[in-house]
Design an enzyme around this catalytic site. Structure first.
Site, PDB file in Angstrom:
ATOM      1  N   GLY A   1      -3.735   9.471  -7.985  1.00 28.37           N
ATOM      2  CA  GLY A   1      -4.511  10.680  -7.733  1.00 28.37           C
ATOM      3  C   GLY A   1      -5.897  10.781  -8.322  1.00 28.37           C
TER       4      GLY A   1
ATOM      5  N   ASP B   1       0.838  -1.197   0.000  1.00 27.03           N
ATOM      6  CA  ASP B   1       0.000   0.000   0.000  1.00 27.03           C
ATOM      7  C   ASP B   1       0.873   1.248   0.000  1.00 27.03           C
ATOM      8  OD1 ASP B   1      -2.446   1.358   0.110  1.00 27.03           O
ATOM      9  OD2 ASP B   1      -2.309   1.551   2.292  1.00 27.03           O
TER      10      ASP B   1
ATOM     11  N   GLY C   1      -4.785   9.969   2.593  1.00 26.19           N
ATOM     12  CA  GLY C   1      -3.811  11.049   2.609  1.00 26.19           C
ATOM     13  C   GLY C   1      -4.284  12.256   3.387  1.00 26.19           C
TER      14      GLY C   1
ATOM     15  N   ARG D   1       2.180   5.656   3.920  1.00 30.79           N
ATOM     16  CA  ARG D   1       1.655   5.292   2.608  1.00 30.79           C
ATOM     17  C   ARG D   1       2.115   6.310   1.571  1.00 30.79           C
ATOM     18  NH1 ARG D   1      -2.594   5.994  -1.072  1.00 30.79           N
ATOM     19  NH2 ARG D   1      -3.325   4.001  -1.925  1.00 30.79           N
TER      20      ARG D   1
ATOM     21  N   GLY E   1      -3.431   3.748 -10.179  1.00 29.65           N
ATOM     22  CA  GLY E   1      -4.158   4.947  -9.781  1.00 29.65           C
ATOM     23  C   GLY E   1      -3.261   5.936  -9.076  1.00 29.65           C
TER      24      GLY E   1
ATOM     25  N   GLU F   1     -24.286  15.759 -23.044  1.00 31.40           N
ATOM     26  CA  GLU F   1     -25.367  14.987 -23.651  1.00 31.40           C
ATOM     27  C   GLU F   1     -25.539  13.633 -22.975  1.00 31.40           C
ATOM     28  OE1 GLU F   1     -26.273  14.283 -28.272  1.00 31.40           O
ATOM     29  OE2 GLU F   1     -24.583  13.093 -27.535  1.00 31.40           O
ATOM     30  N   GLY F   2     -24.453  13.095 -22.467  1.00 31.04           N
ATOM     31  CA  GLY F   2     -24.487  11.759 -21.882  1.00 31.04           C
ATOM     32  C   GLY F   2     -25.134  11.691 -20.514  1.00 31.04           C
TER      33      GLY F   2
ATOM     34  N   CYS G   1      -8.932  12.414  -2.998  1.00 33.60           N
ATOM     35  CA  CYS G   1      -7.479  12.490  -3.127  1.00 33.60           C
ATOM     36  C   CYS G   1      -7.088  13.842  -3.714  1.00 33.60           C
ATOM     37  CB  CYS G   1      -6.979  11.362  -4.022  1.00 33.60           C
ATOM     38  SG  CYS G   1      -5.184  11.326  -4.190  1.00 33.60           S
TER      39      CYS G   1
ATOM     40  N   GLY H   1      -9.902  10.457   2.873  1.00 36.22           N
ATOM     41  CA  GLY H   1      -8.801   9.885   2.118  1.00 36.22           C
ATOM     42  C   GLY H   1      -7.689   9.447   3.050  1.00 36.22           C
TER      43      GLY H   1
ATOM     44  N   GLU I   1      -2.464  14.840   1.346  1.00 36.48           N
ATOM     45  CA  GLU I   1      -2.804  14.598  -0.055  1.00 36.48           C
ATOM     46  C   GLU I   1      -4.214  14.019  -0.149  1.00 36.48           C
ATOM     47  OE1 GLU I   1       0.148  12.575  -2.425  1.00 36.48           O
ATOM     48  OE2 GLU I   1       1.781  13.483  -1.277  1.00 36.48           O
TER      49      GLU I   1
END
Length: 498
Positions: free
Chosen positions: A310, A260, A399, A411, A308, A479-480, A315, A397, A425
Site C-alpha cells: 500500500g 503479481d 487496483g 491481483r 510493498g 526543513e529538509g 494505491c 493503479g 484499491e
C-alpha cells in the site's frame, strides 16, 4: 460452552504497538567519505541469476511498462516488468520485441528482401514503407543474389522505375556466416564501404542481416543489461494461479517472472508460486510482502522478493482495507530474513525522490521499483492529456476500477460482483509529462550516487552495511524541503507538488 473458549487478551493490549517508519521519517546520517558520487558503483542483483547495472525496475502497470519502456529500461541498465493486462499472445509479442530490439543479427523473418523480377519502383516503395534503405535480393529458395539500396535506384542513374531489380542491384555481395561477431562484421563494412552484411548458411541461403546502424546502436548502449545471448533482459508479471501465462512467458524468453499479487502472504498464493518456480527455468520473484513472517514463508524457493503493501501514490489499499506497513520498516523486516538466504529484495512503491530510493537501499533493499516516477515519460504507454495548457500522461493503479476491468482484479484476489462491481484499491490519475526515460533515470541514479557519496560507500553492498539512519521530526521534514522561498526554477528530480 462459553467456558471452553480460551481466555482472550484485553483489547487494550492491541494498542501497545511497535512503531513503523517510512521515507520521510528518516534521513541518512552523513559520514566521512573518500568517494565522489561519479565513482559510485550502483550495480546490483535483482534475483538469483539476474544482475542490473542500475538498481531500478519499472512497475508492472498498464500505464507504465510495455515493450517500448522495457527496451529503454534495459538499454539504460535496469529492467522493465511487463504488466499482465494483456492476453498471452500479446504478452509473447511484447517479450519478443524486447528480446529482438538490440539483436546483432536481424532474423530472417524480420529482414526486408527483394525479388530479382520486381520493378525498381515496387522495391523503392517497399523500402520506404518498411523504413529501410536497402534490402538483400533473394530467389525463391532464399539464395542471396545481390543487394539493392537507395544509391542503386537514384534518378540520376541509368535505371528506370519500370526496370527489374536484377538490372539495378549490386551483385558482388559481401556475406558472413552465422557465427560472425560485431567486430568482424564492422570490419567487413569498413573494408568494403557497405552498410549491411547478409548472413548466410553453407548453401548461401539468407538466414539474417547485420547492419551498421544495429552495431552502432549496441555500442551506444554500453550500460545495457543483456542475457547470455546478448538480448536485452525483461521481466514479466504473472498471476499466482496463471501457470499457462507463466510457462508462455518463460518459453518466450522472459528472464524473471514476477508473481503479481497485492498480498502474497497467502497460503494458496505461496503454493502456486512454488509450483511455478519449480516448473520454469526463469527466475521467480514473489511479491508483494511486507513482514518478516511473509519473508520466512517464501525465501526457501523464491529467487527474489518484492516489498510493498500500500505505499504507492495511486494505491488506496491502506485506506480501503486498513492494512499496510510503512515502507522503510517493511523493507528492513523482509531484508533481515532475505539477507540470511542471499535472496535479493526489491522495494516497490512510495518512492517520490531519488533520496527515497537510496533510503530504501539503506534499509536493506537491493533495488527499487517505480511506477509514477516513469508513468510520465515518453516511452510509457499512457495517453497524453492536456490540462490548463500543460501536458500530462494517464496513470492508474492496478487496483483501480479501470485496471481491474481490464483483467487485473485477481491481483487483489477479487472477482467482480455482478451487482456492485469491484471494490477498488487504487485510483486513476494524471502525472506530468516528463520527457525521455533516459533523462529521468539520469536524475534518479545520479541522486542515489550522491547519497552513497555522503555515506562514503563505493558499492551497493558496502552502502547497505555502512549507512545509518537518524529520525526526522515534523520540523526536520519541513526543513529538509525548500522553504520560505518562492521556487522559480524547479530541479528536474524535485517537484513540490509530489
Amino acid at each position: 460452552m462459553a467456558n471452553d473458549v480460551p481466555e482472550s487478551r484485553p483489547f487494550s493490549e492491541k494498542l501497545r504497538v511497535p512503531e513503523a517508519l517510512t521515507f520521510d521519517d528518516v534521513l541518512l546520517r552523513p559520514m566521512e567519505s573518500h568517494i565522489e558520487p561519479d565513482e559510485a558503483d550502483v550495480s546490483t542483483s535483482v534475483s538469483t541469476n539476474v544482475d542490473l547495472n542500475i538498481p531500478v525496475l519499472s512497475a508492472a502497470m498498464d500505464t507504465v511498462t510495455e515493450s517500448e519502456l522495457a527496451i529503454a529500461m534495459a538499454r539504460n541498465g535496469g529492467i522493465g516488468v511487463l504488466h499482465r493486462n494483456m492476453d498471452i499472445d500479446e504478452m509473447v509479442v511484447e517479450i519478443e520485441r524486447v528480446k529482438r530490439a538490440d539483436e546483432l543479427v536481424i532474423r530472417r523473418d524480420d529482414v526486408v528482401t527483394a525479388q530479382p523480377d520486381q520493378t525498381v519502383r515496387e522495391v523503392d516503395e517497399m523500402m520506404e514503407r518498411e523504413g529501410v534503405s536497402g534490402a538483400p535480393v533473394v530467389d525463391g529458395n532464399d539464395v542471396v543474389l545481390g543487394i539493392i539500396s537507395a544509391t542503386d535506384i537514384r534518378p540520376y542513374l541509368e535505371v528506370g522505375e519500370s526496370d527489374e531489380v536484377h538490372m539495378a542491384m549490386t551483385d558482388e555481395v559481401i556475406t558472413a556466416g552465422k557465427d560472425v561477431t560485431a567486430r568482424a562484421a564492422l570490419e567487413l563494412m569498413y573494408d568494403h564501404k557497405i552498410e549491411r552484411v547478409p548472413i548466410v548458411d553453407d548453401d548461401n541461403r539468407l538466414v539474417g542481416l547485420v547492419t551498421m546502424q544495429g552495431i552502432l546502436q549496441r555500442r551506444e548502449h554500453e550500460n545495457a543489461v543483456r542475457d547470455g545471448s546478448g538480448s536485452l533482459r525483461i521481466g514479466v508479471a504473472v498471476g499466482p494461479f496463471e501457470n499457462d501465462r507463466a510457462h508462455a512467458a518463460a518459453d518466450a524468453g522472459a528472464d524473471i517472472l514476477f508473481i503479481d499479487c497485492a498480498h502474497a502472504h497467502n497460503r494458496d498464493v505461496i503454493d502456486s508460486a512454488r509450483e511455478i518456480s519449480e516448473s520454469v527455468e526463469a527466475d521467480v520473484v514473489v511479491g508483494n510482502i511486507g513482514t518478516r513472517e511473509a519473508a520466512e514463508a517464501v525465501v526457501g524457493f523464491a529467487d527474489g522478493v518484492k516489498v510493498g503493501i500500500g505505499p504507492g501514490s495511486i494505491c488506496t489499499t491502506r485506506v480501503v482495507t486498513g492494512a499496510g506497513m510503512p515502507q522503510i520498516t517493511a523493507v528492513s523486516e523482509v531484508a533481515d530474513v532475505a539477507n540470511r538466504h542471499d535472496v535479493p529484495v526489491i522495494a516497490d512503491g512510495g518512492i517520490r525522490y531519488s533520496g527515497d530510493a537510496i533510503k530504501a537501499i539503506a534499509a536493506g533493499a537491493d533495488a527499487v521499483m517505480l511506477g509514477s516516477y516513469f508513468a510520465g515519460t515518453k516511452e510509457a504507454p499512457g495517453r497524453v492529456i492536456t490540462m490548463n495548457g500543460k501536458k500530462y500522461k494517464q496513470y492508474r493503479g492496478m487496483g483501480s476500477v479501470g485496471a481491474m476491468r481490464s483483467g487485473g482484479g485477481d491481483r487483489y484476489l477479487k472477482e467482480e460482483d455482478d451487482d456492485e462491481g469491484f471494490v477498488p484499491e487504487g485510483v486513476e490519475a494524471a502525472t506530468p509529462y516528463k520527457g525521455t526515460l533516459a533523462s529521468e533515470l539520469h536524475q534518479l541514479v545520479g541522486g542515489m550516487k550522491s547519497g552513497m557519496g555522503y555515506v562514503g560507500a563505493p558499492t551497493i553492498p558496502e552502502f547497505k552495511q555502512r549507512s545509518r539512519f537518524v529520525r526526522a521530526s515534523s520540523a526536520g521534514q519541513t526543513e529538509g524541503h525548500p522553504h520560505d522561498v518562492m521556487i522559480t526554477d524547479e530541479a528536474p528530480n524535485y517537484s513540490p507538488q509530489e
